[in-house]
Each structure stands twice: as C-alpha cells, then as structure tokens.
Design a protein around this motif. Structure first.
Motif, PDB file in Angstrom:
ATOM      1  N   GLU A 138       0.849  -1.191   0.000  1.00  0.00           N
ATOM      2  CA  GLU A 138       0.000   0.000   0.000  1.00  0.00           C
ATOM      3  C   GLU A 138       0.883   1.238   0.000  1.00  0.00           C
ATOM      4  O   GLU A 138       1.855   1.313   0.745  1.00  0.00           O
ATOM      5  CB  GLU A 138      -0.919   0.031   1.220  1.00  0.00           C
ATOM      6  N   ARG A 139       0.534   2.196  -0.837  1.00  0.00           N
ATOM      7  CA  ARG A 139       1.298   3.424  -0.910  1.00  0.00           C
ATOM      8  C   ARG A 139       0.362   4.619  -0.831  1.00  0.00           C
ATOM      9  O   ARG A 139      -0.705   4.638  -1.450  1.00  0.00           O
ATOM     10  CB  ARG A 139       2.089   3.503  -2.214  1.00  0.00           C
ATOM     11  N   PRO A 140       0.741   5.646  -0.082  1.00  0.00           N
ATOM     12  CA  PRO A 140      -0.090   6.848  -0.013  1.00  0.00           C
ATOM     13  C   PRO A 140       0.024   7.667  -1.289  1.00  0.00           C
ATOM     14  O   PRO A 140       0.963   7.489  -2.077  1.00  0.00           O
ATOM     15  CB  PRO A 140       0.511   7.605   1.175  1.00  0.00           C
ATOM     16  N   THR A 141      -0.917   8.561  -1.501  1.00  0.00           N
ATOM     17  CA  THR A 141      -0.793   9.523  -2.599  1.00  0.00           C
ATOM     18  C   THR A 141       0.345  10.485  -2.261  1.00  0.00           C
ATOM     19  O   THR A 141       0.766  10.579  -1.094  1.00  0.00           O
ATOM     20  CB  THR A 141      -2.094  10.314  -2.769  1.00  0.00           C
ATOM     21  N   PRO A 142       0.859  11.222  -3.231  1.00  0.00           N
ATOM     22  CA  PRO A 142       1.911  12.197  -2.920  1.00  0.00           C
ATOM     23  C   PRO A 142       1.491  13.194  -1.830  1.00  0.00           C
ATOM     24  O   PRO A 142       2.306  13.526  -0.963  1.00  0.00           O
ATOM     25  CB  PRO A 142       2.157  12.884  -4.266  1.00  0.00           C
ATOM     26  N   VAL A 143       0.265  13.665  -1.883  1.00  0.00           N
ATOM     27  CA  VAL A 143      -0.199  14.613  -0.864  1.00  0.00           C
ATOM     28  C   VAL A 143      -0.217  13.957   0.508  1.00  0.00           C
ATOM     29  O   VAL A 143       0.226  14.541   1.502  1.00  0.00           O
ATOM     30  CB  VAL A 143      -1.604  15.148  -1.224  1.00  0.00           C
ATOM     31  N   LEU A 172       5.113  17.262  -6.040  1.00  0.00           N
ATOM     32  CA  LEU A 172       3.710  17.686  -5.999  1.00  0.00           C
ATOM     33  C   LEU A 172       3.403  18.585  -7.185  1.00  0.00           C
ATOM     34  O   LEU A 172       4.237  19.414  -7.580  1.00  0.00           O
ATOM     35  CB  LEU A 172       3.425  18.452  -4.702  1.00  0.00           C
ATOM     36  N   THR A 173       2.232  18.436  -7.744  1.00  0.00           N
ATOM     37  CA  THR A 173       1.793  19.325  -8.811  1.00  0.00           C
ATOM     38  C   THR A 173       1.428  20.680  -8.207  1.00  0.00           C
ATOM     39  O   THR A 173       1.302  20.820  -6.975  1.00  0.00           O
ATOM     40  CB  THR A 173       0.566  18.756  -9.532  1.00  0.00           C
ATOM     41  N   ALA A 174       1.224  21.664  -9.050  1.00  0.00           N
ATOM     42  CA  ALA A 174       0.834  22.989  -8.569  1.00  0.00           C
ATOM     43  C   ALA A 174      -0.490  22.917  -7.809  1.00  0.00           C
ATOM     44  O   ALA A 174      -0.660  23.569  -6.772  1.00  0.00           O
ATOM     45  CB  ALA A 174       0.718  23.964  -9.746  1.00  0.00           C
ATOM     46  N   GLU A 175      -1.407  22.105  -8.314  1.00  0.00           N
ATOM     47  CA  GLU A 175      -2.700  21.961  -7.641  1.00  0.00           C
ATOM     48  C   GLU A 175      -2.541  21.276  -6.291  1.00  0.00           C
ATOM     49  O   GLU A 175      -3.179  21.663  -5.303  1.00  0.00           O
ATOM     50  CB  GLU A 175      -3.655  21.147  -8.524  1.00  0.00           C
ATOM     51  N   GLU A 176      -1.686  20.273  -6.243  1.00  0.00           N
ATOM     52  CA  GLU A 176      -1.451  19.571  -4.978  1.00  0.00           C
ATOM     53  C   GLU A 176      -0.771  20.487  -3.968  1.00  0.00           C
ATOM     54  O   GLU A 176      -1.097  20.471  -2.770  1.00  0.00           O
ATOM     55  CB  GLU A 176      -0.607  18.323  -5.227  1.00  0.00           C
ATOM     56  N   ARG A 177       0.167  21.302  -4.414  1.00  0.00           N
ATOM     57  CA  ARG A 177       0.841  22.238  -3.515  1.00  0.00           C
ATOM     58  C   ARG A 177      -0.157  23.249  -2.940  1.00  0.00           C
ATOM     59  O   ARG A 177      -0.057  23.640  -1.783  1.00  0.00           O
ATOM     60  CB  ARG A 177       1.973  22.965  -4.254  1.00  0.00           C
ATOM     61  N   GLU A 178      -1.108  23.636  -3.751  1.00  0.00           N
ATOM     62  CA  GLU A 178      -2.120  24.573  -3.282  1.00  0.00           C
ATOM     63  C   GLU A 178      -2.951  23.952  -2.158  1.00  0.00           C
ATOM     64  O   GLU A 178      -3.375  24.655  -1.230  1.00  0.00           O
ATOM     65  CB  GLU A 178      -3.038  24.983  -4.443  1.00  0.00           C
ATOM     66  N   SER A 179      -3.170  22.650  -2.225  1.00  0.00           N
ATOM     67  CA  SER A 179      -4.000  21.970  -1.225  1.00  0.00           C
ATOM     68  C   SER A 179      -3.267  21.714   0.092  1.00  0.00           C
ATOM     69  O   SER A 179      -3.899  21.330   1.082  1.00  0.00           O
ATOM     70  CB  SER A 179      -4.511  20.641  -1.788  1.00  0.00           C
ATOM     71  N   VAL A 180      -1.943  21.891   0.115  1.00  0.00           N
ATOM     72  CA  VAL A 180      -1.171  21.622   1.336  1.00  0.00           C
ATOM     73  C   VAL A 180      -0.392  22.858   1.779  1.00  0.00           C
ATOM     74  O   VAL A 180       0.718  22.741   2.317  1.00  0.00           O
ATOM     75  CB  VAL A 180      -0.211  20.416   1.145  1.00  0.00           C
ATOM     76  N   GLY A 238      12.681  13.706   3.308  1.00  0.00           N
ATOM     77  CA  GLY A 238      11.705  12.926   2.564  1.00  0.00           C
ATOM     78  C   GLY A 238      10.542  13.776   2.091  1.00  0.00           C
ATOM     79  O   GLY A 238      10.083  13.643   0.945  1.00  0.00           O
ATOM     80  N   ALA A 239      10.058  14.667   2.953  1.00  0.00           N
ATOM     81  CA  ALA A 239       8.946  15.549   2.580  1.00  0.00           C
ATOM     82  C   ALA A 239       9.353  16.486   1.456  1.00  0.00           C
ATOM     83  O   ALA A 239       8.599  16.706   0.500  1.00  0.00           O
ATOM     84  CB  ALA A 239       8.480  16.343   3.799  1.00  0.00           C
TER      85      ALA A 239
END
Length: 233
Positions: free
Chosen positions: A174-179, A213-221, A207-208
């Motif tokens: 099992e692997r988490p999503t990038p976010v 992360l995509t631009a959209e993913e960065r916006e969410s975190v 590691g972090a």
C-alpha cells in the motif's frame, strides 16, 4: 434570552499566564491577589478567567476550552506575531506553545495553544455547514493522518503519533498519494522535533522535501508547506 459561557481555568501562579495572554493581545480586566488569586483576560469577544492553585501541576493539566472565530487565520497570525515579540521566538514545544493551523478531517480549521498553566485553548472556524464532527476517514492513510494529528496535538501523545505514522508507512503493498505522503512526513518531522529526535526529524524533512507535488497539490497543502519551512529554519 442571551447566554454566555466563560471558562474558568486553573494555574499554579497567575503572572506567567497573564504575561502570555497579554502577548497575544488580551487585556487584563480584573485581578485579585488575595484571599484567592483570580484574574480575567479579554480580547474582543473572548473572555477567559483563571484561578491560582498552589498544588496544581501544569504539565499534567487536562484543562481545555474552545474558541470559535470567523477569522482563524487572522488570530493564528496575530498570536504567533505576539508570541515572537514577547519570547523572541514562536514557542512550539513545552509550555507555553502554539500549534500549526490545520484543516481537520472533521470539518473545522483550527490550531491549539497551551498557556504556561497547561491549559489548552483550541481556536477554530467551521469549514462546512454541519458543525458536528464527522467520523474518522476510512481510507488507510487519511485515517492514519487523522489519528496521528489528534494524538500529537489534542492529546500531546507524541510517541503514539510517531508509531501511527511509522506503522502506516511500512505497510506492504500500500502506498499513499503524494499529498498524503507529504503531510505524513511533515507531521512525522514535527513530532520527532518535539521529541528531541533530531535524526528522525532531519530524515522526515528530507523525505517531505523530495515528494513531487503538482501545482494543484501544492495549493492543497499550503499549511503543511509553511510548517515544512518553519521546521527547516
């Protein structure tokens, strides 16, 4: 009919507690030194009252209250600025301390802070129409992040939070999503730093930072990105 609830919280001595809240922008509106130490602080619509108790142990405190606001980001920024001006830094471990601003999985954006008396003040703003807490997420990594955050912040069980994160990141197949991975590693670094485990903190931070992360993913975190930068300073 209008009602108002005012928390009355314990502390060993009043002055360090009053100094803390003064740094946050509160005004001391009442103080009684004898026969029983007692004080009131106010900031806008927030009123907190305190009483002195010699036998009280701040490190073992379970006293808490919740402050609802319509500008949790503004209060968090103002409180951090006030603490940095008063203490020369933003205290994030021990007593007093202020935690990270987070969007919780149960529909609230909040941060926690603990005063020198050990009282935990939760400051939050609902992010949905339903103010009632929802159930914990069912998905493996979202659930782990949910529980680890609660252990680290609400219960100050840093060892328990570390175990939750370490266990879920070692799950076979099992692997988490990038976010999810990014948020778990930032929290793991935060927890390790608060435990004084600098080696694990450094590894988790690296590691972090390496998570793509995509631009959209960065916006969410955004909150976690800010925390990453704070931990790396």
């Amino acid at each position: 009919m209008v009602e108002k609830t005012i928390p009355i919280l314990p502390c060993r001595t009043l002055q360090p507690v009053l100094d803390f809240y003064t740094a946050l922008g509160f005004e001391v509106t009442f103080r009684q030194r004898s026969p029983n130490p007692y004080a009131v602080v106010e900031r806008g619509g927030i009123e907190l009252q305190f009483f002195g108790l010699r036998q009280y142990e701040p490190a073992e405190s379970v006293s808490t209250c919740y402050v609802l606001t319509d500008d949790v980001d503004g209060l968090h920024a103002a409180f951090r600025a006030g603490l940095k001006a008063a203490y020369g830094r933003v205290p994030t471990r021990g007593l007093p301390r202020i935690g990270q601003l987070k969007d919780m999985s149960y529909g609230v954006r909040q941060f926690l802070m603990s005063d020198p008396g050990g009282n935990c003040v939760r400051v939050g703003q609902p992010t949905g129409e339903d103010p009632r807490p929802g159930p914990a997420p069912e998905e493996t990594f979202a659930r782990a992040l949910h529980h680890a955050s609660l252990l680290a912040d609400s219960k100050e069980d840093l060892t328990g939070a570390a175990k939750v994160i370490d266990r879920v990141l070692r799950l076979p197949g099992e692997r988490p999503t990038p976010v999810q991975l990014f948020r778990l590693l930032v929290l793991r670094a935060d927890v390790a730093g608060r435990l004084g485990d600098e080696e694990t903190a450094t590894t988790a931070l690296a590691g972090a930072a390496a998570v793509q992360l995509t631009a959209e993913e960065r916006e969410s975190v955004q909150d976690d990105l800010r925390r990453l930068e704070e931990l790396r300073d």
